[in-house]
Each structure stands twice: as C-alpha cells, then as structure tokens.
Write a protein that holds these residues in place. Structure first.
Motif, PDB file in Angstrom:
ATOM      1  N   ALA A 187      59.540  11.461  -2.990  1.00 38.05           N
ATOM      2  CA  ALA A 187      58.409  12.173  -2.398  1.00 38.05           C
ATOM      3  C   ALA A 187      58.541  12.229  -0.875  1.00 38.05           C
ATOM      4  O   ALA A 187      58.280  13.275  -0.267  1.00 38.05           O
ATOM      5  N   ALA A 188      58.955  11.133  -0.270  1.00 33.78           N
ATOM      6  CA  ALA A 188      59.150  11.126   1.188  1.00 33.78           C
ATOM      7  C   ALA A 188      60.223  12.130   1.590  1.00 33.78           C
ATOM      8  O   ALA A 188      60.052  12.907   2.542  1.00 33.78           O
ATOM      9  N   HIS A 189      61.308  12.126   0.855  1.00 34.28           N
ATOM     10  CA  HIS A 189      62.389  13.082   1.121  1.00 34.28           C
ATOM     11  C   HIS A 189      61.898  14.510   0.918  1.00 34.28           C
ATOM     12  O   HIS A 189      62.201  15.414   1.713  1.00 34.28           O
ATOM     13  N   ALA A 190      61.138  14.723  -0.131  1.00 25.76           N
ATOM     14  CA  ALA A 190      60.624  16.064  -0.425  1.00 25.76           C
ATOM     15  C   ALA A 190      59.691  16.548   0.677  1.00 25.76           C
ATOM     16  O   ALA A 190      59.764  17.706   1.095  1.00 25.76           O
ATOM     17  N   ILE A 191      58.838  15.673   1.160  1.00 22.45           N
ATOM     18  CA  ILE A 191      57.885  16.064   2.197  1.00 22.45           C
ATOM     19  C   ILE A 191      58.616  16.466   3.473  1.00 22.45           C
ATOM     20  O   ILE A 191      58.273  17.469   4.107  1.00 22.45           O
ATOM     21  N   VAL A 192      59.642  15.720   3.827  1.00 22.56           N
ATOM     22  CA  VAL A 192      60.436  16.089   5.011  1.00 22.56           C
ATOM     23  C   VAL A 192      61.063  17.464   4.807  1.00 22.56           C
ATOM     24  O   VAL A 192      61.003  18.334   5.688  1.00 22.56           O
ATOM     25  N   ARG A 193      61.655  17.686   3.637  1.00 22.10           N
ATOM     26  CA  ARG A 193      62.279  18.986   3.357  1.00 22.10           C
ATOM     27  C   ARG A 193      61.248  20.103   3.318  1.00 22.10           C
ATOM     28  O   ARG A 193      61.513  21.223   3.767  1.00 22.10           O
ATOM     29  N   LEU A 194      60.064  19.832   2.807  1.00 21.52           N
ATOM     30  CA  LEU A 194      59.024  20.851   2.764  1.00 21.52           C
ATOM     31  C   LEU A 194      58.543  21.220   4.164  1.00 21.52           C
ATOM     32  O   LEU A 194      58.306  22.396   4.459  1.00 21.52           O
ATOM     33  N   TYR A 195      58.399  20.221   5.038  1.00 21.92           N
ATOM     34  CA  TYR A 195      58.023  20.519   6.423  1.00 21.92           C
ATOM     35  C   TYR A 195      59.102  21.350   7.108  1.00 21.92           C
ATOM     36  O   TYR A 195      58.793  22.263   7.874  1.00 21.92           O
ATOM     37  N   LEU A 196      60.353  21.044   6.829  1.00 22.69           N
ATOM     38  CA  LEU A 196      61.434  21.870   7.378  1.00 22.69           C
ATOM     39  C   LEU A 196      61.351  23.294   6.830  1.00 22.69           C
ATOM     40  O   LEU A 196      61.619  24.257   7.557  1.00 22.69           O
ATOM     41  N   GLY A 197      60.976  23.415   5.578  1.00 18.12           N
ATOM     42  CA  GLY A 197      60.795  24.738   4.990  1.00 18.12           C
ATOM     43  C   GLY A 197      59.664  25.513   5.645  1.00 18.12           C
ATOM     44  O   GLY A 197      59.726  26.735   5.758  1.00 18.12           O
ATOM     45  N   ILE A 198      58.615  24.809   6.082  1.00 22.66           N
ATOM     46  CA  ILE A 198      57.531  25.475   6.800  1.00 22.66           C
ATOM     47  C   ILE A 198      58.034  25.985   8.147  1.00 22.66           C
ATOM     48  O   ILE A 198      57.713  27.094   8.568  1.00 22.66           O
ATOM     49  N   LEU A 199      58.833  25.163   8.820  1.00 20.41           N
ATOM     50  CA  LEU A 199      59.390  25.585  10.109  1.00 20.41           C
ATOM     51  C   LEU A 199      60.351  26.753   9.951  1.00 20.41           C
ATOM     52  O   LEU A 199      60.412  27.643  10.797  1.00 20.41           O
ATOM     53  N   PHE A 200      61.121  26.729   8.875  1.00 19.83           N
ATOM     54  CA  PHE A 200      62.120  27.763   8.616  1.00 19.83           C
ATOM     55  C   PHE A 200      61.896  28.318   7.208  1.00 19.83           C
ATOM     56  O   PHE A 200      62.589  27.928   6.264  1.00 19.83           O
ATOM     57  N   PRO A 201      60.921  29.236   7.043  1.00 24.99           N
ATOM     58  CA  PRO A 201      60.543  29.680   5.695  1.00 24.99           C
ATOM     59  C   PRO A 201      61.642  30.428   4.940  1.00 24.99           C
ATOM     60  O   PRO A 201      61.559  30.564   3.732  1.00 24.99           O
ATOM     61  N   ARG A 202      62.666  30.894   5.614  1.00 18.44           N
ATOM     62  CA  ARG A 202      63.748  31.595   4.919  1.00 18.44           C
ATOM     63  C   ARG A 202      64.749  30.609   4.321  1.00 18.44           C
ATOM     64  O   ARG A 202      65.641  30.995   3.571  1.00 18.44           O
ATOM     65  N   THR A 203      64.601  29.318   4.619  1.00 21.39           N
ATOM     66  CA  THR A 203      65.479  28.298   4.067  1.00 21.39           C
ATOM     67  C   THR A 203      65.106  28.063   2.608  1.00 21.39           C
ATOM     68  O   THR A 203      63.934  27.931   2.273  1.00 21.39           O
ATOM     69  N   ARG A 204      66.109  27.966   1.759  1.00 16.19           N
ATOM     70  CA  ARG A 204      65.849  27.726   0.338  1.00 16.19           C
ATOM     71  C   ARG A 204      65.675  26.228   0.093  1.00 16.19           C
ATOM     72  O   ARG A 204      66.495  25.425   0.517  1.00 16.19           O
ATOM     73  N   ILE A 205      64.611  25.919  -0.625  1.00 14.54           N
ATOM     74  CA  ILE A 205      64.300  24.518  -0.921  1.00 14.54           C
ATOM     75  C   ILE A 205      64.040  24.395  -2.411  1.00 14.54           C
ATOM     76  O   ILE A 205      63.199  25.101  -2.951  1.00 14.54           O
ATOM     77  N   SER A 206      64.757  23.493  -3.063  1.00 17.21           N
ATOM     78  CA  SER A 206      64.524  23.253  -4.482  1.00 17.21           C
ATOM     79  C   SER A 206      64.229  21.771  -4.675  1.00 17.21           C
ATOM     80  O   SER A 206      65.065  20.923  -4.384  1.00 17.21           O
ATOM     81  N   LEU A 207      63.037  21.490  -5.145  1.00 18.26           N
ATOM     82  CA  LEU A 207      62.608  20.103  -5.318  1.00 18.26           C
ATOM     83  C   LEU A 207      62.064  19.849  -6.716  1.00 18.26           C
ATOM     84  O   LEU A 207      61.192  19.013  -6.900  1.00 18.26           O
ATOM     85  N   VAL A 208      62.576  20.545  -7.677  1.00 22.03           N
ATOM     86  CA  VAL A 208      62.101  20.390  -9.047  1.00 22.03           C
ATOM     87  C   VAL A 208      62.292  18.947  -9.524  1.00 22.03           C
ATOM     88  O   VAL A 208      61.500  18.419 -10.296  1.00 22.03           O
ATOM     89  N   SER A 209      63.320  18.257  -9.012  1.00 20.13           N
ATOM     90  CA  SER A 209      63.583  16.880  -9.441  1.00 20.13           C
ATOM     91  C   SER A 209      62.434  15.936  -9.085  1.00 20.13           C
ATOM     92  O   SER A 209      62.205  14.956  -9.779  1.00 20.13           O
TER      93      SER A 209
END
Length: 177
Positions: free
Chosen positions: A127-149
């Motif tokens: 969850a901590a890792h996912a939240i960091v990646r999600l915040y990065l996705g907010i900063l760069f919305p064209r970045t692909r993020i997959s967190l189904v795991s």
C-alpha cells in the motif's frame, strides 16, 4: 541538475512517508484494539481494481481528449489513493488480530496468526508503494500505473482474517496484549 533536485525531493518525501507508515503501527488506541472489526473501514476491492486497471486506463486514453483524460485520471488516482490508504489502515488492525492469535497456545491458531501478521505487513508495504506510485501518477497523468496486485493482496489478507476468525471456532482471542 534540475532532475537531480526533483529526484532528491521525491526520495526525501518517500522516506518521510515510509517512516510515517511504519510508525502508524502504534497509533491505534486500546479501545480500537478491543474490536478491530468495528474499527476497519470498508474497501470496495472491485472499485479499487477498476481504478487501477490498465485496460480501463487505456480505454480512457483512447476515447477522451488529452485534457479530459488528465483531469479524470487524476480524480481516479486520488480515489485509488484513498482506497490504498484505507487498506493500509485496516492492515494495522489485522496485524493486531494476527499478533494476538500468534500468542495462542493452539499451534495451528498461532500459525494462522503468524501468516496473517506476515500478510498484513506485506499489505502495508504494498500500500505504501502503491500510494507513492499513485501520487507520481497524479503529477504525471500520462504515466501508466498498474497496481492490481495491491487489490489482490488486500483481498487475500481479508480472506486470511476470515479464515482465522472461523478457525478460532468460538475461542476468545483478545487483540489486547
């Protein structure tokens, strides 16, 4: 030079975030530990999966104008952050339940508690890792993020908690040490 500064700031923010997440293990009050199930918040795993589904994201990319996609993607990622943060908070309570079960004299209950603790700790890290990646996705919305795991991990930990609850079979396992 600018990239180095941005990366250093991101690394520092990530470190602060991880320290905060780790120290969150002790934030639950004693009253919350008496009934962990009552303190847990509902996480709609299906909705979370939909928010982080790469196919859904690709569909939105293909059929929305860039500005609309960016706005909607940021909203989706903010909602996913809430789900991940809620799953992380719930993991704290599951840790307490697992920890109480680990101290049981029944070896199979203690083993189930050990498994729940390990899975809940992994969930917090995911969850901590996912939240960091999600915040990065907010900063760069064209970045692909997959967190189904993360959604799958949460679902598995909850199943383990239910199995542990069924396994206690009427035995009282207090989450207060």
């Amino acid at each position: 030079m600018m990239i180095s500064i941005v990366l250093a700031i991101l690394a520092l923010l990530s470190l602060i975030f991880l320290i905060r997440m780790a120290s969150g293990l002790g934030w639950a009050h004693k009253t919350a530990l008496e009934d962990p199930a009552a303190q847990m918040q509902l996480v709609d795993v299906t909705a979370f999966r939909n928010l982080v589904d790469p196919d859904e994201e690709q569909y939105l990319r293909d059929y929305l104008p860039k500005s609309d996609f960016n706005r909607i993607q940021r909203e989706r990622l903010r909602a996913a952050i809430e789900y991940a943060a809620c799953a992380s908070r719930n993991a704290v309570f599951l840790l307490r339940v697992g920890d109480a079960a680990r101290s049981s004299s029944d070896p199979s209950l203690a083993d189930a508690g050990e498994t729940l603790v390990a899975d809940a700790l992994r969930l917090r890290l995911y969850a901590a890792h996912a939240i960091v990646r999600l915040y990065l996705g907010i900063l760069f919305p064209r970045t692909r993020i997959s967190l189904v795991s993360v959604a799958e991990r949460y679902d598995n930990v909850l199943r383990m908690a239910v199995v542990l609850q069924c396994f206690t079979d009427g035995r009282t396992v207090s989450a207060v040490g």
